[in-house]
Motif scaffolding. Sequence first.
Motif, short mmCIF file in Angstrom:
data_model
loop_
_atom_site.label_atom_id
_atom_site.label_comp_id
_atom_site.label_asym_id
_atom_site.label_seq_id
_atom_site.Cartn_x
_atom_site.Cartn_y
_atom_site.Cartn_z
N UNK A 146 -5.40 -13.29 -3.38
CA UNK A 146 -4.92 -13.30 -1.99
C UNK A 146 -4.68 -11.87 -1.50
N UNK A 147 -4.08 -11.05 -2.36
CA UNK A 147 -3.83 -9.66 -1.97
C UNK A 147 -5.14 -8.94 -1.68
N UNK A 148 -6.12 -9.18 -2.54
CA UNK A 148 -7.41 -8.50 -2.37
C UNK A 148 -8.13 -9.01 -1.12
N UNK A 149 -8.07 -10.34 -0.87
CA UNK A 149 -8.73 -10.87 0.34
C UNK A 149 -8.13 -10.23 1.57
N UNK A 150 -6.79 -10.05 1.55
CA UNK A 150 -6.13 -9.55 2.75
C UNK A 150 -5.90 -8.06 2.71
N UNK A 151 -6.80 -7.34 2.09
CA UNK A 151 -6.85 -5.90 2.33
C UNK A 151 -6.30 -4.98 1.26
N UNK A 152 -5.65 -5.48 0.19
CA UNK A 152 -5.16 -4.54 -0.83
C UNK A 152 -6.38 -3.92 -1.51
N UNK A 153 -6.67 -2.68 -1.13
CA UNK A 153 -7.94 -2.05 -1.48
C UNK A 153 -8.09 -1.83 -2.98
N UNK A 154 -6.97 -1.90 -3.69
CA UNK A 154 -6.99 -1.60 -5.12
C UNK A 154 -7.96 -2.50 -5.90
N UNK A 155 -8.23 -3.71 -5.39
CA UNK A 155 -9.20 -4.60 -6.04
C UNK A 155 -10.18 -5.12 -5.00
N UNK A 156 -11.47 -5.05 -5.31
CA UNK A 156 -12.47 -5.67 -4.42
C UNK A 156 -12.23 -7.18 -4.44
N UNK A 157 -12.28 -7.85 -3.27
CA UNK A 157 -11.91 -9.27 -3.23
C UNK A 157 -12.72 -10.18 -4.16
N UNK A 158 -13.94 -9.77 -4.53
CA UNK A 158 -14.72 -10.68 -5.38
C UNK A 158 -14.46 -10.47 -6.87
N UNK A 159 -13.57 -9.55 -7.20
CA UNK A 159 -13.35 -9.19 -8.61
C UNK A 159 -12.72 -10.31 -9.43
N UNK A 161 5.03 -0.31 11.02
CA UNK A 161 6.47 -0.57 11.13
C UNK A 161 6.82 -1.94 10.51
N UNK A 162 5.99 -2.94 10.77
CA UNK A 162 6.23 -4.28 10.23
C UNK A 162 6.20 -4.24 8.70
N UNK A 163 5.18 -3.58 8.13
CA UNK A 163 5.06 -3.53 6.67
C UNK A 163 6.26 -2.78 6.08
N UNK A 164 6.65 -1.68 6.69
CA UNK A 164 7.79 -0.91 6.17
C UNK A 164 9.08 -1.72 6.22
N UNK A 211 0.84 -1.20 0.00
CA UNK A 211 0.00 0.00 0.00
C UNK A 211 0.88 1.26 0.00
N UNK A 212 0.77 2.09 -1.01
CA UNK A 212 1.63 3.28 -1.08
C UNK A 212 1.37 4.27 0.05
N UNK A 213 0.23 4.13 0.73
CA UNK A 213 -0.01 5.05 1.86
C UNK A 213 0.90 4.69 3.03
N UNK A 214 1.36 3.45 3.09
CA UNK A 214 2.30 3.06 4.16
C UNK A 214 3.74 3.17 3.66
N UNK A 215 3.99 2.77 2.42
CA UNK A 215 5.34 2.86 1.83
C UNK A 215 5.26 3.66 0.54
N UNK A 216 5.58 4.94 0.59
CA UNK A 216 5.48 5.76 -0.61
C UNK A 216 6.40 5.27 -1.74
N UNK A 217 7.42 4.45 -1.41
CA UNK A 217 8.31 3.95 -2.46
C UNK A 217 7.83 2.62 -3.06
N UNK A 218 6.58 2.22 -2.76
CA UNK A 218 6.04 0.98 -3.34
C UNK A 218 6.06 1.06 -4.86
N UNK A 219 6.36 -0.08 -5.51
CA UNK A 219 6.51 -0.07 -6.98
C UNK A 219 5.42 -0.88 -7.67
#
Length: 450
Positions: free
Chosen positions: A254-267, A435-438, A234-242
Amino acid sequence: MKFGGTSVQDAEAFARVADIVGAQKDISPVVVTSAMAKVTDALLAAFDIAKKGDAEAALSSLQPHFDRHLDVSRKLTDEIRQRSFAAELELARQDLTDLLIRVSRRSISLALLKDAVVSFGEQLSSRLLTDVFIARGLNAHRVDSRNLILTDDEFGAATPIWDETERQIQLDLGPMIEAGEIPVMGGFLAGNRNGDTTVLGRGGSDYSAALVGAALRAREIQIWTDVTGVLTTDPRICPDARTLPELSYEEAAELAYFGAKVLHPKTIQPAVDHTIPIRVCNSHEPDEVGTMIRATSDITANRIKSIAYKKNITVLRITSARMLGSYGFMSRLFQIFERHRTVIDVISTSEVSLALTIDNAHSLDQVVRDLESLGQVEVEPNSAVVCVVGEGLRESYGLASRVFSTIEDVNISLISHGASSVNLTFVVKEEELADVVRRLHAAFFSNKEE
Ligand code: ADP
Ligand code: ASP
Ligand code: MG
């Protein structure tokens, strides 16, 4: 082509969308739009105000958002369309007034009224976007999603009835596409068999687009948002995300199920069912390539492709000597969650104890009370799930050790690995999450190894 809220946040954004769609008009696009940014939140807030009894205050809280729509209409369409849009908006406002009064009087089911209220964001944005397209010379035609996507009665997060939805989309949109028209519809909203408005859950416009894409066997489902594709976190936590150039369906799911908001999990599922690639692109930078999601994707040297997380998680631990060597215990346990309509995300078991996470604590007290009949229960609120995703993760050596040694001073309260071949999931305290994600992101992505 699905455009999210920030892709239609103001006149400039609407104009960009018209350019993006115009550039693809020869390959028969269907356009699905979200509500203008912040409108869904505003409608939900208005609903809450009305629920407390003040329908008038609820309606006036929406006025700035009505004005934002009128501003786009004024800036991008001709006078005739401006007038017809203003009339349309007035009708919507009357309908909303009526609905909010009924909410304040609690005259019928609040769940039903809530979906009707919240659907106005997409009803208005799709109307406005159609006008803007026509003003810019596109042969656009607005369609009402409530007649296309048929769902059950689970207000707030309804489930589509696929066979009928598929048939209706083909019947209604097929001839339009044949005739060279561009159908424009609101995402998120749908209808049940009684003709009531339902919605597909927050962020559900992505899902609408996937349903339409699958029904039409589209060449590609494009999700246009405010970041360039799916990123390493998530770029809001790590602005250098690529940006990740490609992902498999499984990784993206898996990313969508566990919160990556960029895609709704059912997509992902509708796309998987018909092997349709999903492309995630940035409507603010339309020339950037973004991320392609398809059936398979390469294993990278890093193995880990992205890190997702979910906050507001509660961990429940159940310990019971009765579990030892007995059968049917899990079944009794899961029935409790079923009875209280509570979804379990992550689970880990030993001989006599079991830990699991839930992200919706609305019936926590009842769940805990019932679980106590099975054993001793501990509740650990304020937790967060971290999910590390990458193709080939289960088969790789030394990766778990690398993940956990990076955060060796952090207490990990639950680990799940192996059920999916592409994820390693664990739970930490919410206050340590960022902190863990960073730290994980820095360890796995800072030196550009891929
Ligand atoms: P839209 O309104 O277009 O649907 P969303 O806000 O729902 O957009 O989703 C896009 C947001 O998702 C991004 O702005 C970003 O903050 C967030 N996000 C979380 N994780 C990721 C990730 N791994 N890759 C890209 N974006 C992410
Ligand atoms: N407008 C809805 C929401 O904010 C649906 C979406 O944007 O996908 O949740
Ligand atoms: Mg979204």
